[in-house]
Structure formats: C-alpha cells, structure tokens
Design a protein around this motif. Structure first.
Motif: not given
Length: 277
Positions: A213-220, A222-226, A236-242
């Motif tokens: 999930l983090q890999r997908n959020m990083a690619g789409n 705006g997730y910038t964490g590990p 979860w902020s990135a998931v909310q943007r989706l």
C-alpha cells in the motif's frame, strides 16, 4: 489550462498512476475489457449516437473531476483539444484495439505510459464551455472502442473480464464505512495486480499488505514516508487523497473514519479488482 496541468501525475512512465500504472507491460485483448463506468447512469447509448449522425459512442453522466479507469491494459496517448471530442485519451491495447475517452477535464499520465486495467488515465469533464469539453453540453464521459482496422465499435460488445479465477464479492464498506475482511481481500488483490504484493488474499492486512500500500501511495498520492509496512498518518493521508477521487470530501488528516473508508471502498469495489488468478 497548461500542458503541465493536463499531464499532472506523469513524472515517470513506470510509476504507479492513480492505482493503475504497472511496472511492466503485459498483454491485453479486446475480450479482456471491462466496463469501468457500470456504476454511473448511461445518458446516451450506442444507437442514440448513430441515429443523430455520430460515429458512435456511449455516454455516462458523472461529476467533473471523476477518475477514469482504463477499461483494459495498454499504452496511453493524450490528445488535447481533439475537436468536438475535447481532451481525449487513447489506450492502445496489445492486440491493436484502442479505447478512447472524450471530454476530459485533465489527463493523468504522460504519453507512452503503460497502464494496467483499472488504472486512472484522466479525469472526466464535459461542462459546457470548459477547457477540454469540446462540444459537450454537460458533465459526462464519452467512451468508444476502435478496431485495429480503424472502425469505431461499441465497447460493450467486447467485454470479457479476463478469464477464470476466483471472483471476490464487493465490500459493504462502500455503504457502511466499516472496513472488514472483504475490503482487505479486495485491497490485497488490487495491490497484487498493481504494487507487487505477493502475500495471501486472506483479508488480514499485515506488514506485506501495508508495504505494498505504501509503495502504491508513494507512486500516486504524495506519500513520502518509509516503505516499512507500518502505516501511520502519512500513509493514511495518502489513502484519503485517493478516496477524495471517489467521493470523500472530508479533511486530509491521516485519521481514517467511516467517510474515508467509504471513498476508498468505492475505488476498491471497481470490477478490475474482482478476480483473483
């Protein structure tokens, strides 16, 4: 509208675009297409278009800015200001068939990007007089298919769904906002298809599910964490943007509640994530 705006989210051809661009190209046949708009009202059918002199198409009503999933895997070409069609995205499938969506408000990936089935390729438009609307008089998307020989055909005549395997049920979290095993099975299957998840489709999320999930959020989104399989507010902020592309209107605060899960589940209930194997 600038070219940069039209091509937002297109930093890399091999990125994961809006839950859709895969790392490498696969094969797609016309029979592998699905209807990504089955949840929206059809306002004009194929013969409605033909009878008024159009070359043919299907119109689905939806709000401006709705994400448009690819009906099948293929390579994207964007055509800005395409006459009466306005902003048009073309997805060329491996067998030479081409999916086209018209009247977009914005593109999502750059020319030459390969997207998987269900990957977002643009955003709906059609508001009268808006940039990219072409001749449209109201918000909707126009969809048609083009054969390898260049003939426009009704895509609903070419739906297949891609063969055998287990079919997952839809999650009720779209209605009640309560995540459960069915939602997580569908999430794991989505991440299997798009983000390298190799664990079981068991509806029990663990570090492998969360890392994908983090890999997908990083690619789409705006997730910038590990990528550590330990989701926190940034994940979860990135998931909310989706989810915001699928009806969520609340804050982007990293706190998942029923409305956040409803928006996410509208995405995860897409037909593209139904089939395992």
């Amino acid at each position: 509208m600038t070219r940069r705006t039209l091509l937002r989210g297109s930093a890399a051809s091999f990125g994961l675009a809006a839950g859709g661009v895969l790392f490498s190209a696969g094969s797609a046949k016309a029979a592998d297409l699905y209807n990504p708009f089955s949840g929206y009202p059809m306002t004009d059918g194929w013969w409605d278009h033909i009878n008024r002199g159009s070359l043919g198409g299907i119109d689905y009503a939806m709000g401006v800015g709705t994400g448009l999933p690819a009906a099948g895997a293929g390579t994207v070409t964007n055509i800005p200001y395409n006459g009466t069609g306005g902003h048009t995205v073309t997805i060329t499938h491996s067998d030479g068939y081409r999916t086209q969506y018209m009247h977009l408000s914005a593109f999502h990936v750059s020319d030459g990007t390969w997207v998987g089935q269900g990957g977002t390729v643009g955003f709906s438009g059609g508001a009268a007089g808006a940039p990219g609307s072409g001749s449209s008089t109201g918000p909707h998307v126009h969809w048609h298919l083009i054969t390898p020989g260049g003939t426009r055909v009704n895509p609903l005549d070419y739906l297949g769904g891609g063969g055998g395997g287990t079919v997952l049920p839809k999650t009720s979290a779209e209605q009640d906002g309560v995540p459960g095993p069915t939602m997580w099975k569908r999430t794991q299957n989505w991440l299997r298809i798009q983000s390298g998840y190799t664990g079981p489709i068991d509806g029990v999320p663990g570090p492998n599910t969360y890392a994908a999930l983090q890999r997908n959020m990083a690619g789409n989104w705006g997730y910038t964490g590990p990528i550590d399989g330990n989701p926190g507010p940034m994940t979860w902020s990135a998931v909310q943007r989706l989810a915001a592309q699928h009806g969520y209107t609340g804050p982007i605060d990293g706190v998942m509640g029923p409305n956040s899960w409803r928006g996410f589940s509208r995405f995860i209930n897409a037909d593209a994530w139904d089939r395992v194997g």
